[in-house]
Scaffold this active site. Structure first.
Site, PDB file in Angstrom:
ATOM      1  N   ASP A   1       0.906  -1.121  -0.102  1.00 25.99           N
ATOM      2  CA  ASP A   1       0.104  -0.039  -0.149  1.00 25.99           C
ATOM      3  C   ASP A   1       0.729   1.224   0.060  1.00 25.99           C
ATOM      4  OD1 ASP A   1      -1.554  -1.402   3.067  1.00 25.99           O
ATOM      5  OD2 ASP A   1       0.510  -0.043   2.659  1.00 25.99           O
TER       6      ASP A   1
ATOM      7  N   MET B   1      -2.073   9.519  11.660  1.00 19.27           N
ATOM      8  CA  MET B   1      -3.258   9.931  10.858  1.00 19.27           C
ATOM      9  C   MET B   1      -3.797  10.960  11.332  1.00 19.27           C
ATOM     10  SD  MET B   1      -4.797   6.088   9.865  1.00 19.27           S
ATOM     11  CE  MET B   1      -4.397   5.454  11.504  1.00 19.27           C
TER      12      MET B   1
ATOM     13  N   LYS C   1      -4.897   2.806  -0.206  1.00 19.50           N
ATOM     14  CA  LYS C   1      -5.137   3.242   1.159  1.00 19.50           C
ATOM     15  C   LYS C   1      -4.668   4.605   1.641  1.00 19.50           C
ATOM     16  CE  LYS C   1      -6.025  -0.700   4.085  1.00 19.50           C
ATOM     17  NZ  LYS C   1      -5.102  -1.479   4.872  1.00 19.50           N
TER      18      LYS C   1
END
Ligand SMILES: C[S@@+](CC[C@H](N)C(=O)[O-])C[C@H]1O[C@@H](n2cnc3c(N)ncnc32)[C@H](O)[C@@H]1O
Length: 479
Positions: free
Chosen positions: A254, A400, A276
């Protein structure tokens, strides 16, 4: 690549070496190893070249570079030309003449005059490893060669000769390239290779013949390697990760896996990108899980390569759950998680006797608010255990969290952390693209906005961030 690495057969082909000193001797010696027909053109020969001439190993033409300019007709029918004189004018003339006739030319110590350069060589014939820096750093290429010399035993050549002898029988026994490759990998990494390395070649031949006869030629059983690729710097991979990356048939990867790490995946493995990026999942997680099952059931060795560690915000648990349910064998290789690698490269120790006795890893992923439209970022919120994150003397690492950074800082202040608590955002930590923005909870979001940081970014909050002022080491090394 600045040039194309190829191996040229020069057996019995005319190769011209112009110059009769020690440098010419080195070129001649290499050419003779490749069984070329070597012709030396020079005013005189050093002792070793003279000996080769009198032994009939090379031919020799005496010329004077001083009185005559270089005679270009000498190049005729040469497949390679080496200019090894100490006269720059002569070397340039040779280079021009060879280029005009499309003959590959090498001029010693003058990369600009060359159409090819000579690599540093590790000779394990028939295996030959060539290392080149394209003329930029020959000494570095030589040092790399020395490293390889120590890693590749001299007996590898004998192993290759054994393989050559059995190549056809393996080809007729195993009909597909994949089954052949798996068979040869077992041979080269197992007891048969050990027999060759220890000089027992007759026993190795017998064992190899038996292995070919006994192998049931059934399709291989597939397997999944769930591997953590670390935060970006390929030197942070584990040995096991690297080994599995080198032996997979297919790699499902990813976005977070750095291109430097991807470079280390076996060259001819099939690569499947499953994305992703935030809000742009190329394949939904359930489909990724099923893809892994399908590929393994086709008998492939599947490398599921993830950034950082597969079990830290990596959904690795979900993937192996599906593999287990479907009876697919797997192994998991931990990787250095972003919190660990990125903080280290940013010069921010996550714990410190004076500032933080514990550390929390959390996700700052925005969640769409119930009852509102799911597309806009304004409608999303970060729901975290704020009382737990605002305890004193701890470091909080937020994965994130870039998009929700302003909300995160505001909520940490609202739940009791002082507005001047040091905090940092690190972009693409551990790579040459690493950037670090430091501030406090009151101004970090504005600073990060101004710096236009791009994902992936990691947020670190706590007094330990101030240590960076003294301990930053990685960017300093890059300058
Ligand atoms: C889906 S999580 C995966 C984490 C990964 N499994 C790990 O252990 O690092 C992705 C987040 O990790 C963080 N991250 C991963 N690599 C990073 C890097 N090199 N620099 C900064 N942050 C990184 C970012 O916060 C990014 O949004």
């Amino acid at each position: 690549m600045e040039s194309l690495p190829i191996f040229i057969k020069v057996k019995d082909a005319r190769c011209l070496v112009i110059g009769g000193g020690d440098v010419a001797l080195r070129k001649v010696t290499t050419l003779l190893k490749a069984e070329a027909k070597v012709e030396v053109v020079a005013p005189s020969l050093c002792d070793d070249l003279a000996q080769l001439f009198s032994d009939g190993k090379i031919s020799y033409q005496a010329v004077s570079f001083k009185t005559t300019s270089f005679d270009v007709s000498q190049l005729k029918q040469a497949v390679l030309v080496f200019a090894a004189t100490d006269d720059e004018t002569v070397n340039t003339e040779i280079s021009n003449a060879a280029k005009a006739q499309n003959i590959p030319v090498n001029v010693v110590d003058a990369p600009a005059l060359c159409t090819f350069t000579m690599p540093s060589i590790v000779d394990r014939s028939p295996v030959v490893i060539a290392v080149s820096s394209n003329g930029s750093a020959p000494v570095l290429a030589r040092l790399i060669r020395v490293k390889i010399e120590t890693m590749v035993p001299a007996t590898y050549g004998r192993l290759a000769l054994l393989a050559r002898e059995f190549r056809e029988s393996v080809k007729s026994k195993f009909s597909t390239m994949q089954t052949r490759r798996i068979f040869w990998e077992k041979v080269f990494q197992g007891p048969i290779a050990e027999l060759v390395f220890s000089g027992q070649e007759t026993a190795a031949k017998k064992a190899l013949a038996e292995a070919i006869a006994q192998d049931d030629n059934q399709p291989a059983h597939g397997e999944v390697y769930l591997v953590g690729g670390g935060p970006g710097d390929p030197d942070l991979l584990t040995f096991r990760a690297l080994r599995l990356m080198q032996q997979c048939d297919v790699c499902v990867y990813d976005k977070l896996v750095s291109k430097e790490v991807m470079e280390l995946v076996r060259r001819d493995a099939e690569l499947i990108y499953v994305g992703k990026a935030r809000d742009r999942h190329t394949l939904p997680q359930e489909e990724i899980n099923q893809l892994l099952v399908r590929l393994a059931k086709e008998g492939k060795r599947v490398l599921r390569l993830k950034g950082g560690d597969p079990f830290i915000f990596g959904r690795g648990g979900e993937e192996i759950e599906t593999l287990m349910e479907n009876g697919v064998p797997f192994q998991v290789v931990p990787g250095i998680t972003a919190a660990n690698g990125v903080s280290t490269y940013a010069g921010i120790p996550l714990t410190h006797r004076d500032y933080a006795q514990s550390c929390i890893f959390t996700t700052g992923h925005l969640k769409p608010q119930l009852g509102q439209n799911k597309s806009g970022q304004d409608d999303a919120t970060v729901e975290l255990d704020w009382p737990a994150l605002t305890r004193p003397n701890q470091t909080v690492v937020i994965y994130m969290g870039l998009v929700g950074l302003d909300q995160i800082c505001a909520k940490l202040i609202k739940h009791g952390l002082p507005a001047d608590t040091p905090a940092a955002v690190v972009q693409q930590g551990t790579t040459v693209r690493q950037r670090v923005v430091v501030g406090d909870l009151s101004d970090l979001a504005a600073k990060v906005n101004a710096a236009e940081l791009k994902p992936p970014c990691l947020i670190i909050v706590g007094k330990v961030v101030q240590l960076r002022e003294k301990l930053a080491w990685f960017e300093a090394r890059q300058d």
